[in-house]
Design a protein around this motif. Structure first.
Motif, mmCIF file in Angstrom:
data_model
loop_
_atom_site.group_PDB
_atom_site.id
_atom_site.type_symbol
_atom_site.label_atom_id
_atom_site.label_comp_id
_atom_site.label_asym_id
_atom_site.label_seq_id
_atom_site.Cartn_x
_atom_site.Cartn_y
_atom_site.Cartn_z
ATOM 1 N N GLN A 21 2.160 1.684 -3.778
ATOM 2 C CA GLN A 21 1.284 1.955 -4.729
ATOM 3 C C GLN A 21 0.452 3.105 -4.515
ATOM 4 O O GLN A 21 -0.138 3.840 -5.174
ATOM 5 C CB GLN A 21 0.120 1.056 -4.521
ATOM 6 C CG GLN A 21 0.604 -0.584 -5.043
ATOM 7 C CD GLN A 21 -0.053 -2.008 -4.802
ATOM 8 O OE1 GLN A 21 -0.932 -1.708 -3.838
ATOM 9 N NE2 GLN A 21 -0.075 -2.641 -5.579
ATOM 10 N N ASN A 22 0.434 3.788 -3.084
ATOM 11 C CA ASN A 22 -0.452 4.939 -2.818
ATOM 12 C C ASN A 22 0.205 6.098 -3.485
ATOM 13 O O ASN A 22 1.302 6.463 -3.369
ATOM 14 C CB ASN A 22 -0.376 5.150 -1.384
ATOM 15 C CG ASN A 22 -1.516 6.176 -0.617
ATOM 16 O OD1 ASN A 22 -1.691 6.947 -1.349
ATOM 17 N ND2 ASN A 22 -1.938 5.917 0.282
ATOM 18 N N GLU A 23 -0.668 7.037 -4.062
ATOM 19 C CA GLU A 23 -0.431 7.968 -4.842
ATOM 20 C C GLU A 23 0.144 9.198 -4.096
ATOM 21 O O GLU A 23 0.888 10.020 -4.293
ATOM 22 C CB GLU A 23 -1.542 8.389 -6.016
ATOM 23 C CG GLU A 23 -1.772 7.449 -7.048
ATOM 24 C CD GLU A 23 -2.772 7.918 -7.990
ATOM 25 O OE1 GLU A 23 -3.340 9.147 -7.867
ATOM 26 O OE2 GLU A 23 -3.137 7.191 -8.751
ATOM 27 N N THR A 24 -0.588 9.189 -2.890
ATOM 28 C CA THR A 24 -0.197 10.346 -1.842
ATOM 29 C C THR A 24 0.859 9.904 -1.045
ATOM 30 O O THR A 24 1.379 10.864 -0.303
ATOM 31 C CB THR A 24 -1.332 10.653 -0.930
ATOM 32 O OG1 THR A 24 -1.687 9.215 -0.172
ATOM 33 C CG2 THR A 24 -2.499 10.884 -1.451
ATOM 34 N N GLN A 25 1.615 8.695 -1.221
ATOM 35 C CA GLN A 25 2.865 8.394 -0.420
ATOM 36 C C GLN A 25 3.842 8.171 -1.476
ATOM 37 O O GLN A 25 4.647 9.386 -1.930
ATOM 38 C CB GLN A 25 2.667 7.201 0.611
ATOM 39 C CG GLN A 25 3.528 6.872 1.429
ATOM 40 C CD GLN A 25 3.268 5.981 2.247
ATOM 41 O OE1 GLN A 25 2.032 5.548 2.738
ATOM 42 N NE2 GLN A 25 4.274 5.491 3.137
ATOM 43 N N HIS A 26 4.055 6.997 -2.018
ATOM 44 C CA HIS A 26 5.345 6.815 -2.889
ATOM 45 C C HIS A 26 4.950 6.858 -4.279
ATOM 46 O O HIS A 26 5.729 7.187 -5.233
ATOM 47 C CB HIS A 26 6.413 5.734 -2.586
ATOM 48 C CG HIS A 26 6.803 5.828 -1.089
ATOM 49 N ND1 HIS A 26 7.636 7.034 -0.823
ATOM 50 C CD2 HIS A 26 6.736 5.115 0.098
ATOM 51 C CE1 HIS A 26 7.944 6.922 0.429
ATOM 52 N NE2 HIS A 26 7.260 5.682 0.913
ATOM 53 N N ASP A 27 3.879 6.363 -4.579
ATOM 54 C CA ASP A 27 3.656 5.742 -6.065
ATOM 55 C C ASP A 27 4.579 5.389 -6.905
ATOM 56 O O ASP A 27 4.748 5.940 -7.988
ATOM 57 C CB ASP A 27 3.134 6.999 -6.714
ATOM 58 C CG ASP A 27 2.236 6.966 -7.730
ATOM 59 O OD1 ASP A 27 1.838 5.924 -8.319
ATOM 60 O OD2 ASP A 27 2.046 8.003 -8.628
ATOM 61 N N LEU A 28 5.261 4.172 -6.465
ATOM 62 C CA LEU A 28 6.433 3.696 -7.304
ATOM 63 C C LEU A 28 6.085 2.434 -8.076
ATOM 64 O O LEU A 28 6.688 2.006 -8.909
ATOM 65 C CB LEU A 28 7.487 3.189 -6.219
ATOM 66 C CG LEU A 28 8.375 4.585 -5.772
ATOM 67 C CD1 LEU A 28 9.140 4.173 -4.424
ATOM 68 C CD2 LEU A 28 8.671 5.485 -6.670
ATOM 69 N N GLU A 71 12.233 10.227 -2.886
ATOM 70 C CA GLU A 71 11.133 9.681 -1.841
ATOM 71 C C GLU A 71 11.928 8.974 -0.856
ATOM 72 O O GLU A 71 12.821 8.427 -1.021
ATOM 73 C CB GLU A 71 10.267 8.745 -2.824
ATOM 74 C CG GLU A 71 9.539 9.227 -3.980
ATOM 75 C CD GLU A 71 8.328 9.823 -3.410
ATOM 76 O OE1 GLU A 71 7.871 9.575 -2.038
ATOM 77 O OE2 GLU A 71 7.617 10.727 -4.173
ATOM 78 N N GLN A 118 0.614 -1.142 0.043
ATOM 79 C CA GLN A 118 0.039 0.028 0.015
ATOM 80 C C GLN A 118 1.004 1.498 0.096
ATOM 81 O O GLN A 118 0.660 2.147 -0.659
ATOM 82 C CB GLN A 118 -1.066 -0.114 1.297
ATOM 83 C CG GLN A 118 -1.754 1.098 1.132
ATOM 84 C CD GLN A 118 -2.867 1.125 2.421
ATOM 85 O OE1 GLN A 118 -2.637 0.247 3.254
ATOM 86 N NE2 GLN A 118 -4.149 1.930 2.303
ATOM 87 N N LYS A 178 6.516 1.496 -12.001
ATOM 88 C CA LYS A 178 7.432 2.493 -12.567
ATOM 89 C C LYS A 178 9.006 2.199 -12.286
ATOM 90 O O LYS A 178 9.076 1.570 -11.545
ATOM 91 C CB LYS A 178 6.769 3.719 -11.827
ATOM 92 C CG LYS A 178 5.233 3.953 -12.107
ATOM 93 C CD LYS A 178 4.763 5.403 -11.503
ATOM 94 C CE LYS A 178 3.282 5.505 -11.596
ATOM 95 N NZ LYS A 178 2.892 6.815 -11.015
ATOM 96 N N LYS A 223 12.112 8.911 -10.357
ATOM 97 C CA LYS A 223 12.105 9.343 -8.793
ATOM 98 C C LYS A 223 13.400 8.442 -8.312
ATOM 99 O O LYS A 223 13.689 7.696 -9.075
ATOM 100 C CB LYS A 223 10.864 8.920 -8.219
ATOM 101 C CG LYS A 223 9.595 9.693 -8.568
ATOM 102 C CD LYS A 223 8.616 9.336 -7.554
ATOM 103 C CE LYS A 223 7.143 9.935 -8.079
ATOM 104 N NZ LYS A 223 6.156 9.435 -7.063
#
Length: 404
Positions: free
Chosen positions: A242-249, A316, A239, A252, A292
């Protein structure tokens, strides 16, 4: 008078030479602190002999020719091993080992779980492969480890272990120390050596596709059957990635820095500077500026330094989401036991996010003197070129990856 003039001339020459040295030092210091994303940085990298020239040239060639393949391998691993949609999918691809399935019941192996978590797991994995080869059951791990991972061997209350401990039913307990598997390159399973695991049946494990599998490929394959986070910790780890408000890696391309400090000073290691990390990443960021950089570190004080050196890069880190007093100012193993249960849990949750992020990164930049690097290298999918795994503390032609 002539002698005095000669003395003055000699003194003047010394002063001029000293001034020249100072000017040269200032020049290189200026280059170190002001070099931008231009080619001057590559010139600076090669102008200082005390800085390692990591496999940057080969790395860039690999990213250009194998970049799509590497991304596919990492993405496949992300969906089948690291962050599958369900426990069923994970076990479908990597069935649990059956630790009761051992043919030689006269000997029972015991592997001490020493040091930090990745140190203990490293030698437990090497010991488990020895047990596969000899057909013997084993015990390993600790109650703390079993809180976070699926079982990595039979438990201490298992009948086979207690019988061996007491010498019952013609069974004998053999304790195997880490020096046994690490001191012998055959048992360490290094890359240059090959093994035949096509017909092994111990624990329900074999490597059927290749009777001459190299040691690293064997360890990577076995790792995925051997080491799995328990569902609650895997879900929280995934989570965070995958979370866009956290790492969103997730899924990618990105770079991972591994910065290990803390109690490694007691072992005589010299920590690379943050500028050395920047220099190693520079060629990649020039070519792929959208990437990133995930920073996995036991010393969160490095983040402001990195961001000051390259404010235009996106760094990040789990450090941005941590509370105080969770052993993040330089990891010291002895301090871990003094953390409360909640603090220890936060410490390991951070660490699992870092492990997953490093293992799934397109490019890893770290150091060889931590067991974390060894563990991450074995977690990475087989087929990803080793040039993507940069060790910036190595300043000679010797490559530790050849001996891992």
């Amino acid at each position: 008078m002539t002698r005095i003039m000669k003395q003055h001339a000699s003194l003047l020459a010394i002063v001029l030479m000293a001034s020249l040295v100072v000017l040269l030092m200032c020049h290189y210091d200026w280059m170190a602190t002001t070099a931008t994303t231009s080619g001057r940085h590559r010139h600076y990298t090669r102008s200082l002999q005390n800085l390692p020239i990591v496999r940057s040239d080969k790395l860039m060639g690999v990213l250009q020719t194998q970049g799509e393949k590497i991304s596919q391998l990492l993405n496949e691993s992300a969906h089948t091993y690291f962050c599958p949609a369900s426990q069923e999918i994970l076990h479908q691809h990597y069935p649990p080992l059956d630790y009761e399935a051992c043919s030689d019941t006269s000997i029972f192996h015991s592997f001490p779980f020493n040091g930090g978590m990745t140190n203990g797991l490293k030698f437990l994995l090497l010991g488990a492969l020895l047990s596969v080869e000899t057909g013997r059951c084993f015990t390993g791990g600790t109650p703390t480890a079993r809180k976070y991972f699926e079982d990595t061997g039979l438990r201490l209350n298992h009948t086979r272990y207690t019988n061996a401990l007491r010498g019952m039913n013609n069974s004998k307990l053999v304790r195997i120390m880490w020096q046994t598997t690490w001191g012998d390159t055959r048992l360490r399973r290094i890359e240059s050596q090959t093994f035949d695991f096509t017909n092994t049946t111990t624990f329900g494990y074999n490597y059927p596709s290749n009777p001459q599998v190299n040691g690293v490929s064997l360890k990577r394959d076995f790792m995925r059957r051997f080491w799995k986070l328990r569902p609650a910790y895997r879900e929280s780890t995934c989570q965070a990635l995958q979370n866009e408000t956290q790492h969103d890696l997730f899924g990618k391309d990105y770079i991972a820095f591994s910065v290990r400090r803390g109690d490694k000073t007691t072992e005589g290691f010299k920590f690379p500077t943050m500028m050395e990390y920047i220099i190693a990443a520079q060629p990649v960021m020039e070519q792929y500026p959208q990437m990133k950089i995930f920073v996995a570190t036991d010393d969160c004080k490095v983040l402001p330094e990195l961001r000051a050196l390259r404010p235009e890069w996106k760094f990040e880190s789990q450090c941005d989401y941590m509370v105080a007093d969770t052993n993040n100012n330089g990891f010291v193993l002895s301090k871990l036991n003094h953390l409360s249960s909640d603090q220890r849990d936060l410490h390991f949750r951070k660490f699992f996010v870092e492990l997953y992020a490093m293992a799934m990164s397109k490019v890893f930049i770290g150091v060889s003197y931590t067991n974390v690097a060894w563990f991450v290298y074995m977690l990475r999918p087989d087929g990803v070129d080793k040039a993507t795994f940069q060790l910036i503390d190595v300043k000679t032609g010797w490559d530790p990856l050849d001996q891992w």
